[in-house]
Scaffold this motif. Structure first.
Motif, PDB file in Angstrom:
ATOM      1  N   LEU A 181      45.366  33.520  39.949  1.00 21.94           N
ATOM      2  CA  LEU A 181      45.082  33.144  38.678  1.00 21.94           C
ATOM      3  C   LEU A 181      43.523  32.360  38.453  1.00 21.94           C
ATOM      4  CD1 LEU A 181      48.425  31.081  37.484  1.00 21.94           C
ATOM      5  CD2 LEU A 181      47.348  33.035  36.433  1.00 21.94           C
ATOM      6  N   VAL A 182      43.111  31.722  39.480  1.00 19.72           N
ATOM      7  CA  VAL A 182      41.718  31.154  39.627  1.00 19.72           C
ATOM      8  C   VAL A 182      40.663  32.433  39.436  1.00 19.72           C
ATOM      9  CG1 VAL A 182      39.900  29.958  40.594  1.00 19.72           C
ATOM     10  CG2 VAL A 182      42.528  29.313  40.488  1.00 19.72           C
ATOM     11  N   LYS A 183      40.978  33.582  40.332  1.00 17.50           N
ATOM     12  CA  LYS A 183      40.157  34.441  40.660  1.00 17.50           C
ATOM     13  C   LYS A 183      40.745  35.896  40.466  1.00 17.50           C
ATOM     14  CE  LYS A 183      35.901  35.989  41.571  1.00 17.50           C
ATOM     15  NZ  LYS A 183      34.922  35.923  40.565  1.00 17.50           N
ATOM     16  N   PRO A 184      40.886  36.304  39.335  1.00 15.69           N
ATOM     17  CA  PRO A 184      41.921  37.664  39.080  1.00 15.69           C
ATOM     18  C   PRO A 184      41.600  38.985  39.973  1.00 15.69           C
ATOM     19  CG  PRO A 184      41.337  36.507  36.963  1.00 15.69           C
ATOM     20  CD  PRO A 184      40.336  35.843  37.774  1.00 15.69           C
ATOM     21  N   ASN A 185      40.368  39.021  40.411  1.00 14.75           N
ATOM     22  CA  ASN A 185      40.245  40.258  41.026  1.00 14.75           C
ATOM     23  C   ASN A 185      40.085  39.799  42.663  1.00 14.75           C
ATOM     24  OD1 ASN A 185      37.893  38.725  41.364  1.00 14.75           O
ATOM     25  ND2 ASN A 185      36.380  40.058  41.224  1.00 14.75           N
ATOM     26  N   LEU A 186      41.056  39.150  43.057  1.00 13.19           N
ATOM     27  CA  LEU A 186      41.385  39.071  44.559  1.00 13.19           C
ATOM     28  C   LEU A 186      42.417  40.302  44.953  1.00 13.19           C
ATOM     29  CD1 LEU A 186      42.341  35.122  45.097  1.00 13.19           C
ATOM     30  CD2 LEU A 186      40.443  36.322  45.867  1.00 13.19           C
ATOM     31  N   LEU A 227      51.465  39.583  43.623  1.00  7.90           N
ATOM     32  CA  LEU A 227      52.041  40.804  42.878  1.00  7.90           C
ATOM     33  C   LEU A 227      52.504  40.138  41.545  1.00  7.90           C
ATOM     34  CD1 LEU A 227      53.745  42.801  45.749  1.00  7.90           C
ATOM     35  CD2 LEU A 227      51.431  43.155  44.469  1.00  7.90           C
ATOM     36  N   PHE A 228      53.338  38.937  41.609  1.00  8.93           N
ATOM     37  CA  PHE A 228      53.793  38.376  40.252  1.00  8.93           C
ATOM     38  C   PHE A 228      52.427  38.305  39.024  1.00  8.93           C
ATOM     39  CE2 PHE A 228      54.977  34.717  37.519  1.00  8.93           C
ATOM     40  CZ  PHE A 228      56.201  35.358  36.908  1.00  8.93           C
ATOM     41  N   ILE A 229      51.591  37.497  39.482  1.00 13.52           N
ATOM     42  CA  ILE A 229      50.499  37.505  38.834  1.00 13.52           C
ATOM     43  C   ILE A 229      49.645  38.588  38.410  1.00 13.52           C
ATOM     44  CG2 ILE A 229      48.318  36.066  38.569  1.00 13.52           C
ATOM     45  CD1 ILE A 229      50.606  34.275  38.041  1.00 13.52           C
ATOM     46  N   ASN A 230      49.631  39.469  39.462  1.00 11.53           N
ATOM     47  CA  ASN A 230      48.909  40.761  39.343  1.00 11.53           C
ATOM     48  C   ASN A 230      49.559  41.682  38.024  1.00 11.53           C
ATOM     49  OD1 ASN A 230      46.891  42.490  40.005  1.00 11.53           O
ATOM     50  ND2 ASN A 230      48.489  43.662  41.011  1.00 11.53           N
ATOM     51  N   ASN A 231      51.024  41.567  38.180  1.00 13.55           N
ATOM     52  CA  ASN A 231      51.548  42.415  37.153  1.00 13.55           C
ATOM     53  C   ASN A 231      51.461  41.443  35.812  1.00 13.55           C
ATOM     54  OD1 ASN A 231      52.866  44.121  38.785  1.00 13.55           O
ATOM     55  ND2 ASN A 231      54.756  42.934  39.215  1.00 13.55           N
ATOM     56  N   ILE A 232      51.518  40.166  35.891  1.00  9.25           N
ATOM     57  CA  ILE A 232      51.004  39.615  34.377  1.00  9.25           C
ATOM     58  C   ILE A 232      49.637  39.872  33.957  1.00  9.25           C
ATOM     59  CG2 ILE A 232      50.580  37.305  33.438  1.00  9.25           C
ATOM     60  CD1 ILE A 232      52.913  36.286  35.269  1.00  9.25           C
ATOM     61  N   HIS A 233      48.822  40.053  34.607  1.00 14.60           N
ATOM     62  CA  HIS A 233      47.409  40.592  34.411  1.00 14.60           C
ATOM     63  C   HIS A 233      47.451  41.924  33.740  1.00 14.60           C
ATOM     64  CE1 HIS A 233      44.886  37.215  36.539  1.00 14.60           C
ATOM     65  NE2 HIS A 233      45.825  36.724  35.964  1.00 14.60           N
ATOM     66  N   HIS A 234      48.265  42.820  34.213  1.00 14.68           N
ATOM     67  CA  HIS A 234      48.156  44.241  34.072  1.00 14.68           C
ATOM     68  C   HIS A 234      49.236  44.616  32.645  1.00 14.68           C
ATOM     69  CE1 HIS A 234      45.893  44.401  37.683  1.00 14.68           C
ATOM     70  NE2 HIS A 234      45.482  45.343  37.232  1.00 14.68           N
ATOM     71  N   LYS A 235      49.658  43.603  32.246  1.00 14.08           N
ATOM     72  CA  LYS A 235      50.575  43.834  30.969  1.00 14.08           C
ATOM     73  C   LYS A 235      49.738  43.995  29.754  1.00 14.08           C
ATOM     74  CE  LYS A 235      55.166  42.768  32.820  1.00 14.08           C
ATOM     75  NZ  LYS A 235      56.047  41.960  32.406  1.00 14.08           N
TER      76      LYS A 235
END
Length: 141
Positions: A82-87, A133-141
């Protein structure tokens, strides 16, 4: 001497923040677990290792420890993402590995049953990856 880029510093800081929050969550949940399953006074005064082994073999206590391990690894990786989305997912593996190393210190210093000593270290990395992966999926919706 080459200094790291600003991007690298921010990635490192987000992983560090995730680890700090993950360790805080883990500590808090362990303390709550111990409040629900207090140590008997006879165990504290007695240095008998069998009594401590019996205490650490309590299934509700161990289930609470499994839940706290998975929750802390999940949220530490999720907060870093969440802090750094491109991790990358590599950061989640690093977070899970660091928490696993800290967990191994707990396992070595306590009298847990063998199945706990095997299963507990395995939980850290998958839980951290799942948080990523949970946060990654939220970012890509």
């Amino acid at each position: 001497m080459n200094l790291p880029s600003e991007e690298t510093l921010w990635k490192t800081a987000s992983v560090g923040l995730g680890l700090i929050i993950g360790v805080a969550i883990l500590s808090l949940m362990h303390q709550i677990n111990y409040l629900f399953h207090p140590v008997d006074e006879t165990i504290i005064s007695n240095t008998n290792s069998d009594a401590m082994a019996d205490y650490f073999s309590n299934p509700p206590l161990l289930i609470g420890k499994f839940i706290s391990i998975a929750t802390a690894a999940f949220f530490s990786s999720a907060i870093a993402k969440l802090v750094k989305p491109n991790l990358t997912i590599r950061s989640a593996v690093i977070i899970g590995s660091v928490l696993m190393i800290l967990g191994i210190f707990d396992i070595v210093t306590s009298s847990y049953p063998y199945y706990f000593k095997i299963v507990a270290p395995i939980l850290y990395i998958p839980a951290a990856i799942f948080g990523y992966l949970f946060i990654n999926n939220i970012h890509h919706k």
